[in-house]
Scaffold this motif. Structure first.
Motif, PDB file in Angstrom:
ATOM      1  N   THR A  82       0.601  -0.869   0.137  1.00  0.00           N
ATOM      2  CA  THR A  82      -0.105   0.098  -0.096  1.00  0.00           C
ATOM      3  C   THR A  82       1.253   1.437  -0.161  1.00  0.00           C
ATOM      4  O   THR A  82       2.022   1.320   0.066  1.00  0.00           O
ATOM      5  CB  THR A  82      -0.828  -0.312   0.980  1.00  0.00           C
ATOM      6  N   SER A  83       0.402   2.380   0.823  1.00  0.00           N
ATOM      7  CA  SER A  83       1.136   3.382   0.431  1.00  0.00           C
ATOM      8  C   SER A  83       1.118   3.960   2.027  1.00  0.00           C
ATOM      9  O   SER A  83       1.360   3.493   2.648  1.00  0.00           O
ATOM     10  CB  SER A  83       0.116   4.756  -0.061  1.00  0.00           C
ATOM     11  N   ASN A  92      -5.529   2.363  -1.410  1.00  0.00           N
ATOM     12  CA  ASN A  92      -5.853   1.462  -0.482  1.00  0.00           C
ATOM     13  C   ASN A  92      -6.619   0.567   0.394  1.00  0.00           C
ATOM     14  O   ASN A  92      -6.033  -1.014   1.245  1.00  0.00           O
ATOM     15  CB  ASN A  92      -4.686   2.179   1.343  1.00  0.00           C
ATOM     16  N   GLY A 115       4.113  -0.124   3.554  1.00  0.00           N
ATOM     17  CA  GLY A 115       3.483   1.100   3.356  1.00  0.00           C
ATOM     18  C   GLY A 115       2.779   1.014   4.641  1.00  0.00           C
ATOM     19  O   GLY A 115       2.423   0.133   4.889  1.00  0.00           O
ATOM     20  N   ILE A 137       8.695   0.974  -0.829  1.00  0.00           N
ATOM     21  CA  ILE A 137       7.483   1.797  -1.343  1.00  0.00           C
ATOM     22  C   ILE A 137       8.088   3.404  -1.644  1.00  0.00           C
ATOM     23  O   ILE A 137       7.760   3.622  -2.439  1.00  0.00           O
ATOM     24  CB  ILE A 137       6.335   1.879  -0.731  1.00  0.00           C
ATOM     25  N   GLU A 138       8.456   3.917  -1.278  1.00  0.00           N
ATOM     26  CA  GLU A 138       9.411   5.415  -1.784  1.00  0.00           C
ATOM     27  C   GLU A 138       9.933   5.192  -2.880  1.00  0.00           C
ATOM     28  O   GLU A 138      10.043   6.749  -3.902  1.00  0.00           O
ATOM     29  CB  GLU A 138       9.964   6.053  -0.405  1.00  0.00           C
ATOM     30  N   VAL A 235       3.286   1.286  -7.109  1.00  0.00           N
ATOM     31  CA  VAL A 235       3.674   2.678  -7.254  1.00  0.00           C
ATOM     32  C   VAL A 235       2.961   3.942  -8.039  1.00  0.00           C
ATOM     33  O   VAL A 235       2.575   4.612  -8.526  1.00  0.00           O
ATOM     34  CB  VAL A 235       4.697   3.175  -7.879  1.00  0.00           C
ATOM     35  N   GLU A 238      -0.691   3.840  -7.255  1.00  0.00           N
ATOM     36  CA  GLU A 238      -1.076   5.234  -5.931  1.00  0.00           C
ATOM     37  C   GLU A 238      -0.880   6.543  -6.671  1.00  0.00           C
ATOM     38  O   GLU A 238      -1.644   7.270  -6.631  1.00  0.00           O
ATOM     39  CB  GLU A 238       0.343   5.096  -4.919  1.00  0.00           C
ATOM     40  N   ASN A 239       0.065   6.790  -7.848  1.00  0.00           N
ATOM     41  CA  ASN A 239       0.174   7.799  -8.364  1.00  0.00           C
ATOM     42  C   ASN A 239      -1.559   8.593  -9.297  1.00  0.00           C
ATOM     43  O   ASN A 239      -1.580   9.591  -9.130  1.00  0.00           O
ATOM     44  CB  ASN A 239       1.394   8.059  -8.642  1.00  0.00           C
TER      45      ASN A 239
END
Length: 287
Positions: A82-83, A92, A115, A137-138, A235, A238-239
């Motif tokens: 997840t983030s 999420n 995350g 995750i970054e 990733v 998420e964005n």
């Protein structure tokens, strides 16, 4: 009816929020372009690895290898991607539902969280968090996936867990993101035609060196590749989800501002009319 001061204050607050959502949308858009390119570049390898290994195992004739059969332990490890931040719509929560609404028993699961949002949500639901690697995750790398794979394979070989799953959000395009639960171990060979491709050859697979030695080299790379592919797609998803959420929030703020502007103008017009009425009434009383 709210006073003019209250309406003006609320309108100013929404305008400030709108500026933030606009900025977040722009940031997410820039990040998405880079993440999308990375996901699209790795997707071919990700899919090819999965199809090649499963196709190969379909021709092995039933090998007896630890990676191809469930372990004795009833524990199941799930890598949950997840983030670390919210404001991404249902990104999420959709991954969390794969676990909480799935067929898994809570007491059997060991969660390997990537995350903070997934870790916090599953912890609240009472799941056991075996390990957290939120920083990965970054900026995920293949080495990160390799390290996670090594830990899980060691636990699998030691009999601490019997199955390994990957829960992530697959990236289709900018607006379509699919929550996915993928079984990593034991590797299951597909039946004929399941993968949608006919390999043509019906010959049995021959291994050089011996099959156990070959699978000991192939399966860890296979697991690592799937984990890395999941990280890269997550990733991008998420964005993409955050960009859509912030675009929607900006549009909603615009509608609210228009509505409040109309309310303010009506309240102002009513105030002016009342003042004029009082002035005229006062002038008539004097005369």
């Amino acid at each position: 009816m709210a006073s003019m001061r209250d309406i003006k204050r609320r309108k100013g607050s929404i305008q400030s929020t709108q500026q933030i959502t606009k900025a977040m949308k722009l940031v997410s858009t820039v990040k998405l372009q880079r993440a999308k390119q990375r996901a699209e570049q790795s997707k071919a390898y990700f899919n090819c690895m999965y199809e090649t290994v499963t196709s190969m195992l379909a021709k092995t004739g039933g090998l007896n290898h630890p990676y191809l059969k469930a372990g004795e332990s009833e524990k199941k490890a799930i890598i949950v991607i997840t983030s670390n931040r919210g404001l991404a719509g249902g990104y999420n929560s959709n991954v969390i539902k794969l676990i909480t609404k799935g067929d898994f028993k809570k007491e059997e699961l060991e969660i390997y969280a990537i995350g903070k949002k997934g870790k916090d949500a599953l912890h609240r639901h009472g799941y056991h968090i075996m390990e957290e690697n939120s920083e990965i995750i970054e900026e995920p790398s293949y080495m990160d996936a390799m390290e996670i794979s090594r830990k899980l394979l060691d636990a699998y070989a030691a009999g601490e867990i019997g199955e390994i799953y990957l829960a992530y959000t697959g990236f289709k395009n900018t607006v379509v993101h699919v929550p996915t639960m993928l079984k990593l171990l034991p590797v299951e060979a597909p039946e004929n035609g399941e993968q949608g491709k006919d390999t043509g050859s019906k010959a049995m697979m021959n291994f050089e060196p011996e099959d156990d030695e070959a699978l000991d080299m192939i399966i860890p790379k296979y697991v690592t590749s799937l984990i890395y592919g999941g990280l890269v797609e997550a990733v991008a998803s998420e964005n993409g989800a955050r960009m859509q959420a912030m675009d929607s929030a900006t549009s909603n703020a615009e509608e609210m501002i228009d509505h409040l502007s109309l309310m303010y103008n009506r309240a102002r017009q009513g105030s002016i009319t009342q003042e004029l009425t009082e002035i005229i009434a006062g002038a008539n009383a004097i005369s």
